[in-house]
Design an enzyme around this catalytic site. Structure first.
Site, PDB file in Angstrom:
ATOM      1  CB  CYS A   1      40.738  20.126  56.451  1.00 14.48           C
ATOM      2  SG  CYS A   1      40.311  21.610  57.363  1.00 14.48           S
TER       3      CYS A   1
ATOM      4  NE  ARG B   1      37.308  29.357  58.439  1.00 19.10           N
ATOM      5  CZ  ARG B   1      36.585  28.258  58.281  1.00 19.10           C
ATOM      6  NH1 ARG B   1      35.333  28.227  58.699  1.00 19.10           N
ATOM      7  NH2 ARG B   1      37.082  27.188  57.703  1.00 19.10           N
TER       8      ARG B   1
ATOM      9  CG  HIS C   1      44.473  22.110  54.301  1.00 22.93           C
ATOM     10  ND1 HIS C   1      44.717  23.449  54.262  1.00 22.93           N
ATOM     11  CD2 HIS C   1      43.310  21.953  54.964  1.00 22.93           C
ATOM     12  CE1 HIS C   1      43.707  24.064  54.853  1.00 22.93           C
ATOM     13  NE2 HIS C   1      42.854  23.194  55.308  1.00 22.93           N
TER      14      HIS C   1
END
Ligand code: GLN
Length: 230
Positions: free
Chosen positions: A82, A117, A183
């Site tokens: 990330c 997002r 993740h």
């Protein structure tokens, strides 16, 4: 940086090494601390919020940049997740007047986009030389990452957003340098990939590692796949 279960990834590596009698030593590298190329088998860069990336990018490039390039050159496995993935690339543009420089070890550029997002469970298909396999994880990023013309992705999105929500690509890989948005944590959900990481860091084949009882890990992988809709 260290966010979103990055510790879980490191714990996974530690335990799978310990269970096999493989020595494991974790050395954290903070701001201002230099790295020595050749001293480490694996360099792991965790995720972080934009604020934290701003804080550590200058150090990463200025203090550690040359050693990181040296390590990449020597074949050390480098894994960025990330925010760490974004900083392995050329740059992370937070806005028209603010661009964070990256290490340039992957030919990718990330741009913060006013859109929502990119959040959710994700599954990607990757081929690391053992035929196609699936990685399952969770992504949460505002940055959109675009690959340079010759840059290979890490994988192809099966479910979720991936690099930019549009290209169908996830992550990037240039040999021993790998970046991914997965993740949540990545390695406990994908024990096969944890073993690939361990073997590659040790420069052996995954098949040379002693098999472990992975029933719980298999269930974790299945659960992550189901969460992603596979
Ligand atoms: N700050 C970056 C973004 O939002 C990376 C976030 C993360 O590491 N999860 O794009």
């Amino acid at each position: 940086m260290n966010i979103y279960a990055d510790r879980g990834n490191l714990l996974m590596l530690r335990m799978r090494c310990q269970w096999r009698g493989i020595g494991f030593q974790l050395i954290e590298s903070g701001i201002g601390e230099e790295l020595r190329p050749g001293k480490h088998d694996l360099i792991y860069l965790g995720g972080g919020q934009d604020r934290d990336q701003l804080l550590c990018a200058e150090d990463l490039v200025g203090v550690k940049g040359q050693a990181m390039a040296g390590a990449a050159e020597q074949g050390t496995l480098i894994l960025g997740v990330c925010g760490g993935y974004q900083l392995l690339g050329a740059s992370y543009e937070l806005g028209p007047a603010q661009s964070i420089p990256g290490l340039g070890l992957l030919d990718v550029r990330t741009v913060r986009d006013p859109g929502p997002r990119l959040i959710g469970n994700v599954a990607i298909e990757v081929d690391l030389g053992e035929g196609p396999k699936v990685l399952a994880g969770f992504e949460n990023h505002g940055g959109r990452t675009r690959l340079g013309a010759a840059q290979a992705p890490l994988g192809r999105v099966l479910k979720g957003h991936g690099n930019d929500g549009a290209s169908g690509f996830e992550g990037a890989r240039s040999g021993n340098v790998i970046g991914t948005y997965l993740h949540g944590p990545l390695l406990p959900k994908n024990a096969w990939f944890a073993d690939w990481v361990i073997a590659t860091a040790l420069r052996i084949e995954p098949s040379e590692l002693t098999p472990l009882d992975d029933e719980l890990e298999r269930q974790a992988h299945q659960s992550a796949l189901r969460a992603a809709g596979l």
